[in-house]
Design a protein around this motif. Structure first.
Motif: not given
Lengths: 274, 266
Positions: A174-178
């Motif tokens: 979530v952190l990396r992709r969103i």
């Protein structure tokens, strides 16, 4: 520009304020000894100072990103007791006179500071080193990154993150992709502002790191010293700083409008309404 | 400027002054340039620009001057001598200028902003300052040049740095400073905080910072003397008061205060 919607006096005050900022820079440029400009800014000491400034400011910016992104995430995405206080403390270097910051750093990392004996036992000697310059710069520049990134994190909201999580994405995904892609423009502009602040750092560096050519004497310190004997050199170097600063602010501005570009619907900003 | 703190100071110094006057007896009473006859023209407020190393002495002197001339008010502005020169040349309203070197006074004179000649009123020499516990065990200038010793000096561009270079040369010692500061206050700060093992500063700085640093005499420093000139500026609105202040600084009482702070006679 469409000035029709504003009372004239508002525009007049805005123009006066603008002149207040721009006029001194113009005055500075008018004092430049143009025939000597190139030799003045390419002297050995000037080059050493400029290179040191760029090197240390980039390192300080890297530190700001390394620590500032997690700090902004924690402030924007978690809730804990005393969070407001923590936020105020994190922003402290923004309002602290840099000299005070330098003294505080000295009392922490200096030879007789809080961590001084521990550090020297480990063979680390920070005083009068380039590392001390980077620390001074990171100290004063960090709030710029945290502030702009936290603001962006709050304004994009948590909606997409929540959707991602319900679809089975882990926290790191979530952190990396969103999250990070959403606030990337703010991250870039925050980093650019941090870089600019680091480049201009003077007081904390002077107090904490000292001033030695090639090691700790950054461009602002060189300007301050040159002014003693060669005001023309000081003015020429100042102009270099102004040009770099204008370029940096320009870059930050080109990126900035995108930062708040995806306003999230109200209900998603749970953290922001406290 | 020194109104709040100044009044307490003035009171304290007045007591000292009175006691001194009583002790000295009659003949001395009329001595000094601050005579009663000149007193009637002396009043109004003057602004004195003085070198940073004069901060303590001139704060004291201003209070004493105000005590001697109740109608007069002295505002003080302290900065590095080159700053003061630049400020005055750029039009800052000063009535008296006292610099730590002849060169910066010369800049103001070259700009056509002095009418008379400046008067030398004090001298200063360098001394090695070390933290009270002297962690590097320094007893002489060569000790400060030893490898591993953190020594701080002023940069060559400022008067104390030029003096430091001259002392090094006279002593045949080549210091390898870890920092070359822009002002003597910054050098002293590095020593008082214990970051540096030694620093070359003025004797008066060591005296003023007594307790937080220890002074070590450098024999060769006696031959490298910084001379402090003072001058009244012609544009002064209260020219008589400005002249009186200059006379006061160069007079008996002013010289006694400066001597007590560690300054040498001109």
């Amino acid at each position: 520009m469409n000035a029709g919607v504003l009372p004239r006096w508002v525009v007049a005050l805005a123009v006066a304020g603008g002149l207040f900022v721009v006029l001194p820079v113009v005055a500075l440029a008018l004092r430049v000894d143009w025939p000597r400009f190139v030799p003045l800014v390419t002297s050995d000491s000037a080059r050493a100072a400029l290179l040191l400034s760029l090197r240390t400011s980039l390192s300080a910016t890297a530190l700001c990103v390394l620590f500032g992104v997690p700090m902004a995430l924690v402030l924007a995405r978690t809730a804990f007791r005393g969070q407001r206080l923590v936020r105020s403390l994190v922003l402290l270097p923004l309002v602290l006179p840099p000299v005070v910051g330098g003294i505080a750093l000295l009392y922490t990392f200096g030879r007789r500071g809080l961590l001084g004996s521990t550090l020297s036992a480990a063979g680390i000697d920070i005083a009068f080193s380039t590392a001390a310059v980077v620390m001074s710069q990171a100290f004063v520049a960090l709030p710029f990154l945290v502030l702009s990134l936290e603001g962006a994190l709050r304004s994009v909201g948590t909606r997409y993150e929540a959707v991602g999580a319900t679809l089975g994405a882990g926290r790191w995904t979530v952190l990396r992709r969103i999250t990070l892609p959403l606030v990337l423009p703010a991250l870039v502009s925050g980093a650019v502002l941090s870089f600019a602040r680091a480049l201009g750092e003077f007081g904390a560096t002077l107090t904490f790191a000292g001033s030695l050519e090639g090691t700790t004497r950054t461009l602002p310190l060189e300007v301050y010293l040159q002014r003693e004997t060669d005001p023309d050199a000081a003015v020429a170097l100042s102009l270099i700083l102004v040009v770099v600063a204008v370029a940096v602010v320009g870059v930050a501005h080109r990126v900035r409008p995108l930062a708040g570009g995806a306003p999230a619907p109200g209900p998603a900003r749970t953290g922001g309404l406290r | 400027m020194p109104s709040n703190q100044g009044s307490a100071l003035a009171l304290a110094t007045a007591v000292v002054f009175l006691a001194g006057a009583c002790g000295a007896g009659g003949p001395d009473a009329g001595d000094g340039a601050v005579g009663g006859a000149a007193g009637e023209a002396i009043g109004g407020s003057i602004t004195v620009f003085a070198a940073a190393s004069l901060t303590a002495s001139f704060t004291d002197l201003a209070a004493r001057f105000e005590e001697a001339h109740p109608d007069a008010e002295v505002a003080l502005n302290f900065a590095g001598s080159s700053d003061l020169a630049i400020q005055i040349i750029e039009g800052a309203p000063a009535d008296v200028l006292a610099t730590a070197d002849a060169e910066n006074m010369g800049k103001v004179r070259d700009a056509g902003m002095l009418t008379g000649d400046p008067v030398d009123f004090a001298t200063n020499t360098l001394q090695l300052a070390v933290p009270p516990d002297n962690p590097a065990g320094i007893t002489s200038l060569p000790d400060a040049a030893a490898p591993g010793v953190k020594t701080v000096v002023c940069a060559g561009q400022v008067p104390c740095g030029a003096a430091a270079a001259a002392v090094e040369q006279a002593a045949g010692v080549d210091l390898e400073p870890v920092s070359e500061e822009s002002s003597v206050a910054d050098v002293l700060g590095k020593v008082t905080s214990g970051e540096a093992d030694a620093g070359l500063v003025y004797r008066t700085d060591v005296r003023a910072a007594a307790g937080t640093v220890r002074g070590i005499d450098v024999p060769e420093a006696a031959g490298v003397v910084n001379t402090y000139p003072i001058a009244a500026l012609p544009d002064s609105a209260d020219a008589a008061t400005a002249e009186a202040f200059v006379d006061f600084v160069t007079g008996t009482e002013g010289q006694a205060v400066l001597r007590a702070a560690g300054f040498g006679a001109p």
